[in-house]
Design an enzyme around this catalytic site. Sequence first.
Site, PDB file in Angstrom:
ATOM      1  N   GLY A  53       0.864  -1.186   0.000  1.00 42.17           N
ATOM      2  CA  GLY A  53       0.000   0.000   0.000  1.00 42.17           C
ATOM      3  C   GLY A  53       0.888   1.220   0.000  1.00 42.17           C
ATOM      4  O   GLY A  53       2.071   1.127   0.338  1.00 42.17           O
ATOM      5  N   CYS A  80       5.423  -5.984   1.801  1.00 44.47           N
ATOM      6  CA  CYS A  80       5.726  -4.546   1.756  1.00 44.47           C
ATOM      7  C   CYS A  80       4.980  -3.783   2.865  1.00 44.47           C
ATOM      8  O   CYS A  80       5.284  -3.966   4.031  1.00 44.47           O
ATOM      9  CB  CYS A  80       5.434  -3.991   0.370  1.00 44.47           C
ATOM     10  SG  CYS A  80       6.220  -2.397   0.119  1.00 44.47           S
ATOM     11  N   TYR A  81       3.977  -2.959   2.531  1.00 42.16           N
ATOM     12  CA  TYR A  81       3.215  -2.276   3.586  1.00 42.16           C
ATOM     13  C   TYR A  81       2.640  -3.299   4.555  1.00 42.16           C
ATOM     14  O   TYR A  81       2.631  -3.079   5.768  1.00 42.16           O
ATOM     15  CB  TYR A  81       2.075  -1.462   2.951  1.00 42.16           C
ATOM     16  CG  TYR A  81       1.190  -0.754   3.958  1.00 42.16           C
ATOM     17  CD1 TYR A  81       1.550   0.485   4.482  1.00 42.16           C
ATOM     18  CD2 TYR A  81      -0.005  -1.341   4.396  1.00 42.16           C
ATOM     19  CE1 TYR A  81       0.743   1.132   5.412  1.00 42.16           C
ATOM     20  CE2 TYR A  81      -0.816  -0.708   5.324  1.00 42.16           C
ATOM     21  CZ  TYR A  81      -0.434   0.532   5.825  1.00 42.16           C
ATOM     22  OH  TYR A  81      -1.236   1.160   6.744  1.00 42.16           O
ATOM     23  N   HIS A 166       8.618  -7.531  -3.019  1.00 46.26           N
ATOM     24  CA  HIS A 166       7.398  -7.958  -3.723  1.00 46.26           C
ATOM     25  C   HIS A 166       7.617  -9.288  -4.447  1.00 46.26           C
ATOM     26  O   HIS A 166       8.103  -9.287  -5.587  1.00 46.26           O
ATOM     27  CB  HIS A 166       6.970  -6.895  -4.734  1.00 46.26           C
ATOM     28  CG  HIS A 166       6.407  -5.677  -4.091  1.00 46.26           C
ATOM     29  ND1 HIS A 166       5.074  -5.549  -3.773  1.00 46.26           N
ATOM     30  CD2 HIS A 166       7.008  -4.537  -3.671  1.00 46.26           C
ATOM     31  CE1 HIS A 166       4.870  -4.375  -3.197  1.00 46.26           C
ATOM     32  NE2 HIS A 166       6.036  -3.747  -3.124  1.00 46.26           N
ATOM     33  N   GLU A 168       5.453 -11.056  -5.808  1.00 43.39           N
ATOM     34  CA  GLU A 168       4.459 -11.251  -6.874  1.00 43.39           C
ATOM     35  C   GLU A 168       4.901 -10.702  -8.226  1.00 43.39           C
ATOM     36  O   GLU A 168       4.307 -11.033  -9.248  1.00 43.39           O
ATOM     37  CB  GLU A 168       3.118 -10.616  -6.469  1.00 43.39           C
ATOM     38  CG  GLU A 168       3.075  -9.096  -6.412  1.00 43.39           C
ATOM     39  CD  GLU A 168       3.614  -8.500  -5.111  1.00 43.39           C
ATOM     40  OE1 GLU A 168       4.345  -9.194  -4.379  1.00 43.39           O
ATOM     41  OE2 GLU A 168       3.318  -7.318  -4.843  1.00 43.39           O
ATOM     42  N   GLY A 221     -18.488 -11.085 -29.215  1.00 42.66           N
ATOM     43  CA  GLY A 221     -17.391 -11.666 -29.993  1.00 42.66           C
ATOM     44  C   GLY A 221     -16.067 -11.445 -29.277  1.00 42.66           C
ATOM     45  O   GLY A 221     -15.028 -11.913 -29.717  1.00 42.66           O
ATOM     46  N   GLY A 222     -16.096 -10.736 -28.139  1.00 47.60           N
ATOM     47  CA  GLY A 222     -14.901 -10.579 -27.316  1.00 47.60           C
ATOM     48  C   GLY A 222     -14.671 -11.849 -26.503  1.00 47.60           C
ATOM     49  O   GLY A 222     -15.519 -12.749 -26.495  1.00 47.60           O
ATOM     50  N   ASP A 224     -14.525 -12.480 -23.187  1.00 45.62           N
ATOM     51  CA  ASP A 224     -15.336 -12.775 -21.999  1.00 45.62           C
ATOM     52  C   ASP A 224     -16.738 -13.276 -22.366  1.00 45.62           C
ATOM     53  O   ASP A 224     -17.183 -14.303 -21.855  1.00 45.62           O
ATOM     54  CB  ASP A 224     -15.457 -11.535 -21.105  1.00 45.62           C
ATOM     55  CG  ASP A 224     -14.094 -10.989 -20.720  1.00 45.62           C
ATOM     56  OD1 ASP A 224     -13.113 -11.748 -20.835  1.00 45.62           O
ATOM     57  OD2 ASP A 224     -14.010  -9.819 -20.327  1.00 45.62           O
ATOM     58  N   SER A 225     -17.417 -12.560 -23.255  1.00 50.74           N
ATOM     59  CA  SER A 225     -18.778 -13.004 -23.574  1.00 50.74           C
ATOM     60  C   SER A 225     -18.743 -14.310 -24.356  1.00 50.74           C
ATOM     61  O   SER A 225     -19.639 -15.143 -24.228  1.00 50.74           O
ATOM     62  CB  SER A 225     -19.554 -11.917 -24.328  1.00 50.74           C
ATOM     63  OG  SER A 225     -18.969 -11.640 -25.570  1.00 50.74           O
ATOM     64  N   LYS A 364      -8.578 -12.703 -16.390  1.00 54.08           N
ATOM     65  CA  LYS A 364      -8.594 -12.846 -17.854  1.00 54.08           C
ATOM     66  C   LYS A 364      -7.846 -14.093 -18.328  1.00 54.08           C
ATOM     67  O   LYS A 364      -8.325 -14.812 -19.196  1.00 54.08           O
ATOM     68  CB  LYS A 364      -7.955 -11.602 -18.474  1.00 54.08           C
ATOM     69  CG  LYS A 364      -8.192 -11.458 -19.942  1.00 54.08           C
ATOM     70  CD  LYS A 364      -9.542 -10.855 -20.171  1.00 54.08           C
ATOM     71  CE  LYS A 364      -9.793 -10.434 -21.577  1.00 54.08           C
ATOM     72  NZ  LYS A 364     -11.045  -9.680 -21.684  1.00 54.08           N
TER      73      LYS A 364
END
Length: 508
Positions: A53, A80-81, A166, A168, A221-222, A224-225, A364
């Site tokens: 943070g 970190c924080y 970090h 990650e 057509g993306g 996710d959908s 995603k």
Amino acid sequence: MEKILVLDFGGQYNQLIARRVRDNRVYAEILPYTTDLETIRQNKYKGIIFTGGPNSVFDMSSPHYSREILDLGIPVLGICYGCQLIAWMEKGRVSTAPVSEYGKIELTAESSPMFDNIPSKSIVWMSHTDYISEAPEGYEITAFTPDCPCAAMQNKKKNIYAVQFHPEVTHSEYGEQILYNFLYNVCGCKGEWVMDSFIDSTVKKLREQIGDKNVILGLSGGVDSSVAAALLSKAVGRQLTCVFVDQGIMRKNEGDFVEKTFTSLFDMNFVRVNCGDVFLEKLKGVTDPEQKRKIIGTEFFNVFWNEIRKQNDKGFFAQGTIYPDCIESGKGDAAVIKTHHNRVNTPDDVEFLGIIEPLADLFKDEVRRVGEKLGIPRELVWRQPFPGPGLGVRIIGEITKEKIELLQEADFILRDEMARNGYERNMSQFFCVLPGVKTVGVMGDHRTYDNLVIIRAVTTDDFMTADWARIPYDILAKVSNRITNECRGINRVVYDITSKPPATVEYE
Ligand code: XMP
């Protein structure tokens, strides 16, 4: 299912932490630091990670948490924080560091369950101005750097661990292993989060929820959908109706490809609404970018909901909402916590039994993995982002049918050459733009006065900032040659070498 809580204190890498945990086959969810202790207790987490943070723990207006969280008997990792917060809660000392560390730093680590299978010296990513000047009682220091005497600490008895760096981010050489160690050595996770089990359990849940009712999904057509459609098709087959609005401003062949994919590979009702002409009529003479966007957005909304009204079915409404659309982020001040929703608003006169969001727990990359497993063609699953207003924001000035067709051809050649050369997935996004500029050229013995086309290509992690992509010259040469030869009406191709900022990825 085993779950890790990522408690969000407002750091910039918080979603990344959850993604890295999930990469290790353990489900992680992000909740703001304002989540009450009882909720955390009831969720039976296998471990809790306090994120980074931007604040100082000794500033009382900074995000804090009741120290009882450390007594729940759940393993904790502070990053970190989050690391400084543990020191502060446990009555150690946190101060402004004499030397702030930022970037890649050499870490010396001692033996610890967190540092299994990593060498004693490795590179980590640091970004801090405060540091732990005195570890709390009961904690041993397990790592240091030249300017940070307590770069990691642990209280093995209480299962509390903290790292100033970090793990990650990929710049931390063994970050992935360190997170793995926390999950498996400290929290005792088994690694149950795999996409196959996600698909099975989601399909089962969808069948229970939907029963014999119908579901309507807006398919763009993306990615996710499309994945939501495939998942719903697997669950309820023809009880699903997908409505695909083709505004005529998609890339070449894209509308047909979407239709063919979903009608031939998946069991569902597929409704395609072709309304290119209506859109063109509304956009006639409009040149202002914001007005163009507004018209396209409003018209899409009208066409889509009119079609849904025609379906006249009070079933469920499904959306391809994904996890980052739903996360509430803790910005360090409860008052400014916002919910970022990308969800569609339903008009008042359209009623549904409920909203279904089968991908609302996925990032995603997980959505893409699910899509691949469900048999969606790679071309669709790995599709680059494509703006809602489509080619409308890549044609500067008035949009006409001729301009759309010209841009579609040029853009198709770019994509074709990138794919042939294996560059399809090496860059985050690439496309052509028609700026509406004409320049003088020469073809054979004739003077030409034709369109200029711009190639735009970027590499980026998050699209908030982006670098212009270095497409090899020989590919650019081939693309330029093909565009000027194959697209009648284009006599010049230029390459955009501007990063974001100062430019944006799109042109309007
Ligand atoms: P900019 O141009 O803002 O684009 O740098 C960043 C990313 O967002 C995409 N983009 C959009 N996506 N609707 C969308 O769904 C939009 O109106 C829109 N405008 C930009 C853009 O393609 C890039 O990936």
